[in-house]
Design a protein around this motif. Structure first.
Motif, mmCIF file in Angstrom:
data_model
loop_
_atom_site.group_PDB
_atom_site.id
_atom_site.type_symbol
_atom_site.label_atom_id
_atom_site.label_comp_id
_atom_site.label_asym_id
_atom_site.label_seq_id
_atom_site.Cartn_x
_atom_site.Cartn_y
_atom_site.Cartn_z
ATOM 1 N N CYS A 12 38.923 38.875 38.924
ATOM 2 C CA CYS A 12 39.403 38.013 37.719
ATOM 3 C C CYS A 12 38.170 37.072 37.229
ATOM 4 C CB CYS A 12 40.551 37.362 37.843
ATOM 5 S SG CYS A 12 41.117 36.376 36.581
ATOM 6 N N ARG A 14 38.682 34.161 35.523
ATOM 7 C CA ARG A 14 39.163 33.058 35.375
ATOM 8 C C ARG A 14 38.442 32.200 36.446
ATOM 9 N NH1 ARG A 14 40.374 28.504 33.935
ATOM 10 N NH2 ARG A 14 42.703 27.462 34.184
ATOM 11 N N CYS A 17 39.428 31.837 40.357
ATOM 12 C CA CYS A 17 40.377 32.907 40.796
ATOM 13 C C CYS A 17 39.686 33.915 41.430
ATOM 14 C CB CYS A 17 41.062 33.442 39.442
ATOM 15 S SG CYS A 17 42.137 34.664 39.914
ATOM 16 N N CYS A 44 43.164 39.438 36.145
ATOM 17 C CA CYS A 44 44.221 39.708 36.925
ATOM 18 C C CYS A 44 45.711 39.313 36.082
ATOM 19 C CB CYS A 44 44.576 38.656 38.213
ATOM 20 S SG CYS A 44 44.622 36.965 38.020
ATOM 21 N N HIS A 47 46.279 35.907 34.856
ATOM 22 C CA HIS A 47 45.351 35.191 33.873
ATOM 23 C C HIS A 47 45.046 36.047 32.714
ATOM 24 C CE1 HIS A 47 44.255 32.882 37.623
ATOM 25 N NE2 HIS A 47 44.942 32.047 36.731
#
Ligand code: ZN
Length: 75
Positions: A12, A14, A17, A44, A47
């Motif tokens: 991911c 983010r 993460c 993911c 997110h």
């Protein structure tokens, strides 16, 4: 922001993460990218909505697709 990891380690995008990504968040910045340009973040399940809204909130065109499914043009 995006690591160029192999196909088995797609995380991911983010920050912080470490979950495996299951979505492609395809976007571009119309101020600096032409219509043919597509940037891709990986996300993911948790997110994907955050990242999409983050970009949409900046008035960037965004298209979310399943992981590995690319798009030719965004917006
Ligand atoms: Zn995530």
């Amino acid at each position: 922001m995006i690591g160029s990891a192999g196909p088995d380690t797609q995380r991911c995008s983010r920050a912080g993460c470490t979950t495996d990504a299951t979505w492609n968040v395809n976007w571009r910045n119309p101020r600096i990218h032409g219509p043919e340009r597509v940037k891709v973040w990986l996300a993911c399940d948790e997110h994907v909505q955050f990242l999409r809204e983050y970009l949409a909130g900046r008035d960037f065109p965004v298209v979310v697709t399943p992981l590995g499914e690319s798009v030719e043009v965004v917006g």
